[in-house]
Structures are given as C-alpha cells and as structure tokens.
Design a protein around this motif. Structure first.
Motif, mmCIF file in Angstrom:
data_model
loop_
_atom_site.group_PDB
_atom_site.id
_atom_site.type_symbol
_atom_site.label_atom_id
_atom_site.label_comp_id
_atom_site.label_asym_id
_atom_site.label_seq_id
_atom_site.Cartn_x
_atom_site.Cartn_y
_atom_site.Cartn_z
ATOM 1 N N ALA A 162 0.777 -1.244 0.046
ATOM 2 C CA ALA A 162 0.045 -0.037 0.007
ATOM 3 C C ALA A 162 0.810 1.283 0.021
ATOM 4 C CB ALA A 162 -0.876 0.093 1.260
ATOM 5 N N GLY A 163 1.915 1.261 0.858
ATOM 6 C CA GLY A 163 2.718 2.519 0.852
ATOM 7 C C GLY A 163 3.597 2.535 -0.256
ATOM 8 N N VAL A 164 4.117 1.668 -0.956
ATOM 9 C CA VAL A 164 4.643 1.985 -2.462
ATOM 10 C C VAL A 164 3.816 2.675 -3.397
ATOM 11 C CG1 VAL A 164 5.968 0.759 -4.296
ATOM 12 C CG2 VAL A 164 6.611 0.388 -1.742
ATOM 13 N N SER A 165 2.468 1.773 -3.519
ATOM 14 C CA SER A 165 1.594 2.118 -4.413
ATOM 15 C C SER A 165 1.216 3.696 -4.330
ATOM 16 C CB SER A 165 0.230 1.420 -4.279
ATOM 17 O OG SER A 165 0.467 -0.075 -4.578
ATOM 18 N N LEU A 166 0.872 4.056 -3.284
ATOM 19 C CA LEU A 166 0.706 5.283 -2.853
ATOM 20 C C LEU A 166 1.692 6.351 -3.077
ATOM 21 C CD1 LEU A 166 -1.352 7.358 -1.614
ATOM 22 C CD2 LEU A 166 -0.236 6.833 0.804
ATOM 23 N N GLY A 167 2.919 6.160 -2.669
ATOM 24 C CA GLY A 167 3.973 6.693 -3.182
ATOM 25 C C GLY A 167 4.044 7.147 -4.677
ATOM 26 N N PHE A 168 4.220 5.994 -5.464
ATOM 27 C CA PHE A 168 4.316 6.042 -6.840
ATOM 28 C C PHE A 168 3.015 7.005 -7.256
ATOM 29 C CE2 PHE A 168 6.482 1.838 -7.568
ATOM 30 C CZ PHE A 168 7.854 2.521 -6.960
ATOM 31 N N LEU A 169 1.556 6.870 -6.807
ATOM 32 C CA LEU A 169 0.464 7.411 -7.088
ATOM 33 C C LEU A 169 0.719 8.878 -7.115
ATOM 34 C CD1 LEU A 169 -2.502 7.656 -8.351
ATOM 35 C CD2 LEU A 169 -3.073 7.322 -5.937
ATOM 36 N N VAL A 170 1.266 9.313 -5.822
ATOM 37 C CA VAL A 170 1.496 10.760 -5.506
ATOM 38 C C VAL A 170 2.405 11.462 -6.529
ATOM 39 C CG1 VAL A 170 2.465 12.311 -4.153
ATOM 40 C CG2 VAL A 170 0.792 10.663 -3.042
ATOM 41 N N SER A 171 3.622 10.536 -6.661
ATOM 42 C CA SER A 171 4.686 11.215 -7.525
ATOM 43 C C SER A 171 4.201 11.438 -9.032
ATOM 44 C CB SER A 171 5.863 10.176 -7.411
ATOM 45 O OG SER A 171 5.365 9.010 -8.562
ATOM 46 N N ASP A 172 3.319 10.565 -9.684
ATOM 47 C CA ASP A 172 2.668 10.662 -10.870
ATOM 48 C C ASP A 172 1.401 11.379 -10.962
ATOM 49 O OD1 ASP A 172 3.210 9.754 -13.796
ATOM 50 O OD2 ASP A 172 1.533 8.737 -13.381
ATOM 51 N N ILE A 173 0.535 11.619 -9.854
ATOM 52 C CA ILE A 173 -0.737 12.220 -10.237
ATOM 53 C C ILE A 173 -0.794 13.772 -10.585
ATOM 54 C CG2 ILE A 173 -1.334 13.073 -8.160
ATOM 55 C CD1 ILE A 173 -3.868 11.561 -8.148
ATOM 56 N N THR A 174 0.243 14.477 -10.256
ATOM 57 C CA THR A 174 0.333 15.874 -10.697
ATOM 58 C C THR A 174 1.868 16.318 -11.017
ATOM 59 O OG1 THR A 174 0.124 18.062 -9.418
ATOM 60 C CG2 THR A 174 1.124 16.466 -8.145
ATOM 61 N N ASP A 175 1.798 17.327 -11.659
ATOM 62 C CA ASP A 175 3.139 18.033 -12.083
ATOM 63 C C ASP A 175 3.786 19.228 -11.208
ATOM 64 O OD1 ASP A 175 3.190 16.195 -14.478
ATOM 65 O OD2 ASP A 175 2.005 17.691 -15.428
#
Length: 684
Positions: free
Chosen positions: A94-107
C-alpha cells in the motif's frame, strides 16, 4: 556508523544476507521498470501498471526485510507472528503504491520527490511492523536516534530514486536509481537493527500462530517468486500485444489497400534495406519505374471501377513474372516501382523491363471488350546513379518521365542530363556562396491554419533565392547544394534569427516554424545557436517550432536525441516533417519526443482520387491521437481536401487553399491584423 557496520559484519548470517541483496537488487530493477511504464502510460493502463509496480515494489521490500531478519543471528528469536507478518506485507504494498501515485498524479514542483519520500517512509513502517511480528524471549529496546535516522534515510534515498527515474539526464540514471533503491531499503534495516538491544527474559512467546524460521524462509521466497513470475508474464503479454499492433499499423502504412503491394513508404523502406545489403555485395541494385499509358482516359471512359480492376490485374500479372530477388510496389495513381536486388548490367534490367512489357501486353478484359495496358519504363542503378533510397527512386522516376514523352514501350536509363547538369550545379554553387552577401536571399512565409476554425495558428519560413540574372531559383535546386557544400550552416543561423526577430514583432502571438537541415542538426552546438537566437530576439520559446525530417535523425540517432532534448529543455517545439516518406517513421516516432506530425503533401494531393492516400492519412491521424500528438497536413489546395481532414480530426493545415508563400511585407498584414481569421482576399 561503526555500529551499523558492526551490525552488518557480525550480527547477520552471510548466506541469508547475500540472498536478501540478490532479491532486493532484482526486485528494484523490475519495480523501477514498472514505475517508468506508469509514467509513460495513460488512463486505465496507467492504473494497471501502478498496481503491478506496487505489488512488486512492496513484495521486494517485504521479502528483503524478512530474509534480513532470518539472517539476523539471535537465539532469543522463537518465531514470527502470522497476523503481523501479513500486515507488514500489506503496509509495504500500500505504501509503495501510494508513493508512486502521488509522484505521478500531478506535475507540481517536488511532487515526484514527495511521492518518493512516501515510499521510503512505507519501507520504515513495514520494517517496524515486521519487527513487531518477531516473537522474542526478551525485552527489545530501540534507540530513538537510530529509529529517526532509519526513517529519514529511507525517505531521502527513496526521494532520490524517483527523481532519477522521472528526470533522467543520461543513460546511467536508471542504474543509479536501482542502487539508490537498494540503499533505501538496506539503510532502514541496518540502521534500525544497529540501534536495537535485546534483554533476555524467561518464558516463551505464547500460543499465538507462528512461523518457524525455515517455514518463513520458504514462504518469503515463494511470494517473491510468484511476484516476479507475474511481472514477467505481464511484460510478455504487453510485448506480444504491442508487436501485433505494430504489425497491423505497419501493414496499413506500408501497403497499398487496393492491390496489396508495397506503397511509397513501403518501397522506400524496402529499397533502403536492399541498398544496405548491397554495399557488401558484388552485384548492383536497380529501381524501375513505370506508369500506365492513357490511364486517366480509361478512367474517364469506363469509370473508377474499371481502373481499380485494371490496377489489380497489373499487380497480379507483373508480380507473377518477377523472381524472388525482384519486388513490385504501387507508389502512385497509376505508377509502379520494381526493385531488382541482384543485377549486374543494364542488359539484365532492359530484359526485365521487356518481360514486364510482355505481360502487360496481354490486354485487359473489361465488360466484354479489351482495354490496352501499355507502359514506358525508366530505371536507375545503385551505386552508379545514387546511393540513397529516396534519391535512387527519384532518379528512376525522372527517367520514366523522359520515357513517357517518347511513348509506350520505351526503356530509358537515368542520365545526369535528365536532372541538373554538373556544370549548372557548379555555377549555382559558386553563385550561392555569394548570394547572402549580395542580398539575394529572402524569407517567405506560408500561413498555417486551424482546420476547424480556419484561424491562423502559425507560419512556416521558406528560403527563396532571387538570382541576379536567373531570377527565382527553385528551392529543390539550391537547397541540396547548400547542404552538400555546408553553406546551410551559414544560412541557417541567419534564417533562424531573422524569422524569430520577425515573429517577435507580430501582434498575433502565433507560432513560427523553421526547417532544420540534417547538416545543421549534426553540427555541434546547434542548441546553443537556438538559445542565443531566442535571447537576442526576445521570442517566447513556445512560439518557435523546428521542423526536422527523418533523414536528419538517422545518421547519428544518439547525437540527434541529445540535440532534441537540449532544444526541448529550452521550451522549443519539435515537428516531424514529411511523415510517412522515411525508412521507418513509426520507429522514429517512438524514439523521439515530437510535438507535431506533418503529413507530407504527396498523400494530401491525391485525396479524392486515390482512396489509399485517404487510408494512410486516416491511419496517421489515429496513430497521432493515440500518442497525443497534433497533426498538420501540408499541400491542402481544395475545400474537399479540407473537409476530409476536418472529418478525420486533423488539427492544422497549410497550402494554397489558405495562401501561397508570401514575402515579409505581406505576412505582416496578416499577423498584425485583428481578428486572426484570414480574409477571403488572402485565400488563393
């Protein structure tokens, strides 16, 4: 630091530790490859790759942790709690998925690094939940400073990991990111373990469900093996799907829908491959061009259905008379090319032309009557007449046009006298070297328009040479001379500076498009020249669009890629000019980050006459839409062509329908007027 090193050296079993490092390195590689796919994908595919990256990343971290715990040598460890062990796996994923999502969801600034830090914090969270899962006959004391250091180190290294993946500046960034990922996980584990003290106590660990050390080891490796197998299968499925899609697209782009033969892009590629092999062969290669006599008269008299049937007939009978080393393609309305890859003399080529003429002479039957099928032939040799595919085809077509003037059945080899003579080229070369200082060079501008609204969106800069005695010299005559002699490197910066200065003075903030020669692109420091021009002119870099043909990228792909990266870092747009006429436009499109695709005028001019051109344009627009790249069509001359392009979703167009190339005084009337919709008087 010494405590951490002592923990690694003396408190961990080397076998399990080595196994943990191997799993971690392999998992880090797969995880970061998957994260890169997340950033390149869109919509539902992005989510699927994100889930896969989270599973592999979290599984890698979890597996590494418990292998390291198995390596930790202590007689006080009795087993591992089943519930908390599972919880620690969930925390990691869950933590890795959340981190990847945050890094890619916005510029937004630092969003990548914030997402990376979350990944690092999830590593620490999983580690401490995993420690809680260890059943110990004693009291565990954790040094707060070591705990804090482990969390901060995890977040720091993980932020660097995603920074290097997202903002790669060299081919080594991916390797650096893998090393940083390994440092992230290992720094959390060993820093934490160095700060732990276990005070032995009596009693046992209770009766909660537990894993033994051996069972946990097998379970850990089994979980990681399943995860690695999953990512391998995902890549295999993705690769097969992409291969099938590319095959279908290549089929559309390189084959004529009516006859099934190779079309012009397909023949360009086929000739290029043959010439590449022929450089190491004692035999030569030849391209034969022929067009059907009185084809338009037959279409006018009998209709499109008759000529379509005739073209299929020609494709069938000519293909049937060719050998394995000879290949037929249809490259125009009634024009065909034959590629002969294993010839030694003109006699062989003349015999091949006669063989084709003989099978064409078997008249074509249509509605109870016979229609004559005749042709004249022109050909050119490699390496005698040309060493490049496009040039060889062009010279064969020049010879065919000469043969057409002599009548059907004529066979004409290419001669230098058919093109620009050597004497004329020499004279033009000398005069061209002084043209700039004499003020004979001038910039013309052709407007580019939005297909839907017809509003002016930009202007392409075109170089014109008004010779003192010869008058206007056609660009096809002097541009190749400028490239061969290197004069283009003298004219290029001047063209760029003059165009940007002019565009900066316009009231309308439209784009200015400038063609870049392969010679300019190959020269070191081209990006510096562009940067200097932008600084001097004050033009917004977003308004400058550099048009590059595929031939300008093929000589040195690595150098070209670096130049384009430097240009895009300035904010300049890059357009792929003459799309569909190169050797492998699809591969080039995949490799280079283009901002626009320009469809070559050769495909546009046959709209309404040749349904294959329509199919090619339609496929190009579909491909561009899937890659989110705008499309501009060149050579638009009629309302019917514009209506077709609008219906298919083409973004922009340029051509005589909107206006011919005009000198600077005329373009200022357009660019300094309001509104930017061109008046009817400017439409030619």
């Amino acid at each position: 630091m010494l405590s951490v090193l002592s923990c690694i050296a003396y408190e961990h079993d080397p076998f399990y530790l080595s196994l943990a490092v191997l799993v971690l390195t392999t998992g880090a590689y797969f995880t970061l490859r998957l994260y890169a796919r997340v950033r390149r994908s869109a919509s539902s595919l992005k989510l699927l790759w994100l889930v896969m990256a989270g599973l592999i990343g979290g599984g890698t971290i979890w597996t590494t942790h418990f292998l390291s715990m198995l390596a930790y040598e202590s007689d006080l460890i009795q087993g591992y709690s089943l519930g908390l062990t599972i919880v620690s796996l969930i925390v990691a994923i869950a933590g890795v998925s959340l981190g990847f999502l945050v890094s890619d969801i916005t510029d937004r600034p630092f969003s990548t690094e914030i997402g990376g830090a979350l990944v690092g914090f999830s590593v620490a969270a999983m580690h401490y939940v995993g420690l809680a899962a260890v059943e110990i006959s004693g009291r565990v004391i954790m040094e707060p400073s070591y705990v804090a250091a482990s969390v901060l180190l995890g977040g720091f290294f993980s932020a660097l990991v995603l920074n290097r993946i997202s903002k790669q500046c060299s081919r080594f960034c991916g390797h650096v990111a893998v090393v940083l990922f390994v440092l992230c996980v290992t720094s959390v584990h060993f820093t934490s373990m160095a700060g732990i003290t276990i005070i032995p106590l009596g009693g046992d660990a209770g009766e909660a469900p537990m894993f033994s050390k051996g069972v946990l080891g097998i379970a850990v490796l089994l979980v990681m093996a399943l995860l690695f197998l999953s990512v391998f299968m995902a890549y295999m499925i993705d690769a097969k799907t992409e291969e099938a899609t590319d095959g279908r697209i290549h089929r559309i782009f390189e084959h004529d829908a009516l006859t099934g033969l190779l079309n012009r892009p397909g023949m360009n590629a086929a000739v290029g491959r043959v010439l590449q092999r022929a450089t190491s062969s004692p035999s030569a290669a030849a391209v034969i061009s022929f067009s059907l006599d009185r084809f338009l008269d037959i279409r006018d008299a009998h209709g499109q259905k008759a000529t379509d049937s005739m073209l299929r007939h020609v494709a069938k009978v000519v293909s049937g008379c060719l050998s394995d080393s000879e290949q037929l393609g249809r490259v125009g309305d009634c024009e065909f090319l034959v590629l002969a890859s294993d010839v030694y003399s003109k006699r062989e080529v003349n015999a091949l032309c006669a063989r084709i003429e003989a099978v064409l002479g078997t008249s074509f039957k249509w509605e109870g009557g016979l229609l004559p099928v005749r042709a004249a032939f022109g050909y050119a040799f490699f390496p005698l007449n040309a060493r490049e595919a496009v040039e060889l085809i062009d010279k064969a077509e020049q010879a065919m046009k000469c043969a057409n003037r002599a009548g059907p059945g004529t066979i004409t080899p290419y001669k230098e006298s058919l093109g620009v003579t050597a004497k004329e080229r020499g004279t033009l070369s000398i005069d061209l070297s002084h043209a700039h200082e004499r003020g004979e060079l001038e910039l013309y501008y052709q407007i580019q328009n939005n297909v839907a609204t017809r509003e002016v969106t930009g202007a392409e800069v075109l170089l014109r040479w008004k010779h003192d005695t010869l008058g206007m010299v056609p660009p096809y005559k002097f541009i190749p001379i400028a490239e061969e002699t290197g004069l283009i490197n003298v004219f290029g910066p001047w063209i760029l500076q003059a165009a940007c200065d002019e565009a900066a003075s316009w009231k309308a903030p439209i784009k200015i498009a400038v063609n870049v020669s392969s010679v300019q692109l190959a020269k070191d420091g081209f990006a510096d020249i562009v940067e200097d021009v932008l600084r001097k002119s004050g033009l917004n870099p977003a308004r400058l669009e550099l048009e590059i043909t595929e031939s300008g990228l093929l000589a040195d792909r690595n150098h070209a890629m670096q130049v384009i990266r430097d240009l895009k870092s300035l904010g300049v747009g890059i357009a792929m000019d003459d799309f569909g006429t190169g050797y492998s436009s699809l591969a080039t499109l995949q490799m280079f980050p283009f901002d626009k695709i320009k469809i070559d005028r050769e495909f546009v001019k046959d709209l309404g006459k040749n349904k294959h051109s329509a199919a090619i344009i339609r496929s190009t627009i579909i491909l561009a839409e899937s890659l989110d790249i705008p499309v501009l069509a060149e050579g638009v001359e009629t309302e019917d062509q514009l209506e077709f392009l609008a219906a298919e979703g083409c973004n922009e167009a340029q051509g005589y329908l909107f206006g011919k190339p005009v000198p600077v005084a005329e373009i200022r009337k357009i660019t300094n007027a309001r509104p930017m919709r061109p008046p009817l008087s400017l439409v030619s």
